[in-house]
Design a protein around this motif. Structure first.
Motif, PDB file in Angstrom:
ATOM      1  N   PRO A 143      10.573  -3.203   9.665  1.00 45.51           N
ATOM      2  CA  PRO A 143       9.761  -4.839   8.982  1.00 45.51           C
ATOM      3  C   PRO A 143       8.111  -4.354   8.245  1.00 45.51           C
ATOM      4  O   PRO A 143       7.531  -3.087   9.981  1.00 45.51           O
ATOM      5  CB  PRO A 143      10.292  -5.698  10.197  1.00 45.51           C
ATOM      6  N   ASN A 144       7.665  -5.665   7.463  1.00 45.85           N
ATOM      7  CA  ASN A 144       6.206  -4.635   7.298  1.00 45.85           C
ATOM      8  C   ASN A 144       5.477  -6.038   7.880  1.00 45.85           C
ATOM      9  O   ASN A 144       4.428  -6.612   7.727  1.00 45.85           O
ATOM     10  CB  ASN A 144       5.815  -4.659   6.160  1.00 45.85           C
ATOM     11  N   VAL A 145       6.219  -7.305   8.649  1.00 42.15           N
ATOM     12  CA  VAL A 145       5.283  -8.093   9.199  1.00 42.15           C
ATOM     13  C   VAL A 145       6.371  -8.405  10.649  1.00 42.15           C
ATOM     14  O   VAL A 145       8.015  -8.525  10.275  1.00 42.15           O
ATOM     15  CB  VAL A 145       5.543  -9.261   8.344  1.00 42.15           C
ATOM     16  N   VAL A 146       5.946  -8.433  11.803  1.00 44.73           N
ATOM     17  CA  VAL A 146       6.241  -8.461  12.924  1.00 44.73           C
ATOM     18  C   VAL A 146       5.176 -10.078  13.596  1.00 44.73           C
ATOM     19  O   VAL A 146       4.262 -10.096  13.340  1.00 44.73           O
ATOM     20  CB  VAL A 146       6.093  -7.030  14.074  1.00 44.73           C
ATOM     21  N   LEU A 147       6.014 -10.800  14.203  1.00 50.49           N
ATOM     22  CA  LEU A 147       5.691 -12.044  14.906  1.00 50.49           C
ATOM     23  C   LEU A 147       6.601 -11.767  16.485  1.00 50.49           C
ATOM     24  O   LEU A 147       7.480 -11.348  17.057  1.00 50.49           O
ATOM     25  CB  LEU A 147       6.298 -13.367  14.593  1.00 50.49           C
ATOM     26  N   VAL A 162       8.551   1.081  20.228  1.00 49.83           N
ATOM     27  CA  VAL A 162       9.501   0.678  19.427  1.00 49.83           C
ATOM     28  C   VAL A 162       8.877   0.013  18.842  1.00 49.83           C
ATOM     29  O   VAL A 162       8.994   0.672  17.395  1.00 49.83           O
ATOM     30  CB  VAL A 162      10.942  -0.346  20.116  1.00 49.83           C
ATOM     31  N   ILE A 163       7.796  -1.332  18.498  1.00 50.65           N
ATOM     32  CA  ILE A 163       7.781  -1.674  17.464  1.00 50.65           C
ATOM     33  C   ILE A 163       6.265  -1.023  17.107  1.00 50.65           C
ATOM     34  O   ILE A 163       5.821  -1.498  15.884  1.00 50.65           O
ATOM     35  CB  ILE A 163       6.959  -2.548  18.761  1.00 50.65           C
ATOM     36  N   GLU A 164       5.375  -0.482  17.158  1.00 54.57           N
ATOM     37  CA  GLU A 164       4.543   0.361  17.071  1.00 54.57           C
ATOM     38  C   GLU A 164       5.118   1.317  15.479  1.00 54.57           C
ATOM     39  O   GLU A 164       4.238   1.533  14.326  1.00 54.57           O
ATOM     40  CB  GLU A 164       2.954   0.572  17.529  1.00 54.57           C
ATOM     41  N   PRO A 165       5.679   2.011  15.843  1.00 54.23           N
ATOM     42  CA  PRO A 165       6.236   2.729  14.836  1.00 54.23           C
ATOM     43  C   PRO A 165       6.723   1.791  13.696  1.00 54.23           C
ATOM     44  O   PRO A 165       7.121   2.871  12.734  1.00 54.23           O
ATOM     45  CB  PRO A 165       7.748   3.696  15.529  1.00 54.23           C
ATOM     46  N   HIS A 170       4.513   1.656   6.083  1.00 52.18           N
ATOM     47  CA  HIS A 170       3.646   0.965   5.988  1.00 52.18           C
ATOM     48  C   HIS A 170       1.684   0.781   5.135  1.00 52.18           C
ATOM     49  O   HIS A 170       1.192   1.536   6.663  1.00 52.18           O
ATOM     50  CB  HIS A 170       3.934  -0.007   6.456  1.00 52.18           C
ATOM     51  N   GLU A 171       1.563   0.791   4.394  1.00 53.38           N
ATOM     52  CA  GLU A 171       0.160   0.663   4.369  1.00 53.38           C
ATOM     53  C   GLU A 171      -0.526   0.341   3.895  1.00 53.38           C
ATOM     54  O   GLU A 171      -1.340   0.200   4.861  1.00 53.38           O
ATOM     55  CB  GLU A 171      -0.204   1.031   2.509  1.00 53.38           C
ATOM     56  N   SER A 172      -0.132  -0.990   4.445  1.00 51.71           N
ATOM     57  CA  SER A 172       0.079  -2.738   5.045  1.00 51.71           C
ATOM     58  C   SER A 172       0.340  -3.774   5.251  1.00 51.71           C
ATOM     59  O   SER A 172       1.331  -2.975   5.580  1.00 51.71           O
ATOM     60  CB  SER A 172      -1.125  -3.299   3.577  1.00 51.71           C
ATOM     61  N   TYR A 173       0.691  -4.065   7.231  1.00 57.20           N
ATOM     62  CA  TYR A 173       1.019  -4.090   7.711  1.00 57.20           C
ATOM     63  C   TYR A 173       0.609  -5.649   8.873  1.00 57.20           C
ATOM     64  O   TYR A 173      -0.459  -6.069   8.536  1.00 57.20           O
ATOM     65  CB  TYR A 173       1.987  -3.670   8.449  1.00 57.20           C
TER      66      TYR A 173
END
Length: 238
Positions: A143-147, A162-165, A170-173
């Protein structure tokens, strides 16, 4: 109304809060608008709220806006009920938008929709998942957007391993953490207090116009000082 909605395409480069007001009739409070309208190429935000300030509905609004616009969004939480709450907020925003767009030149199409996953004709996708004890069930996503809701109750290793990788390609996230504080340690605490690269707004319960001073005074009487500080002042306590 139709004239306003028909101008939606003109809003694509406007602040998110304006898009959500037109799309979903979401009239965000000032403090919510500040978060919604973060516009950097990389957005990292750790929100430290008290109770009942609208963190879940705000997260759901971000998910709705990004999913409609074609982003790959993941809503994560330590518990199933918590993930479902933000996913429900997302669904309510999207269905409100679909209803408001009827009879206009703008359409929101769905290729898939169920309790935990929606796919849009735009290519956007929104999924909700629990992270479990070690994040195994969310590995391999991109994903490129995580909440992340109730982030203070998730193990540090789930974030770092897990999440940071997710964001490595992605150049933008966009990466959002929401959580009632839970002690002066851990990944969430560090991002709020120690990491200057993160935007870290403090939403104490008193800033919500729907919460009265009388209600807070009653809770202050009922609870011990540390519990009140954590739950309603949104403060980190030992």
């Amino acid at each position: 109304m139709p004239e306003q909605i028909d101008k939606l395409r003109e809003l694509k480069d406007k602040p998110r809060s304006e898009r959500l007001q037109v799309l979903c009739d979401f009239d965000a409070y000032d403090y919510q608008q500040t978060l919604l309208d973060r516009s950097e190429n990389i957005v990292k935000a750790a929100v430290k709220p008290g109770r009942q300030v609208g963190k879940t509905v705000t997260g759901g609004a971000i998910a709705a806006d990004e999913g409609i616009r074609g982003s790959d969004v993941m809503i994560l939480a330590p518990y199933e009920d918590t993930a479902e709450e933000m996913m429900e907020a997302f669904r309510n925003h999207v269905l409100k938008a679909k209803d408001r767009l009827q009879g206009t030149k703008v359409n929101i199409g769905f290729d898939k929709q169920n309790k935990t996953e929606w796919e849009f004709s735009s290519g956007g996708r929104v999924r909700s998942r629990t992270v479990g004890t070690d994040g195994t069930q969310i590995r391999g996503k991109n994903p490129n957007v995580v909440l992340v809701d109730e982030a203070a109750y998730i193990k540090d290793s789930v974030f770092t391993e897990v999440i940071e990788p997710f964001f490595s390609t992605h150049e933008s996230y966009q990466f959002y953490l929401f959580s009632t504080p839970a002690g002066k340690s851990g990944y969430f605490y560090e991002k709020v207090v120690q990491d200057d690269s993160w935007f870290s707004p403090h939403w104490a319960s008193r800033i919500c116009p729907q919460i009265t001073d009388e209600f807070l005074a009653e809770k202050k009487e009922q609870l011990d000082s540390l519990t009140y500080a954590q739950e309603y002042l949104g403060e980190f306590v030992d």
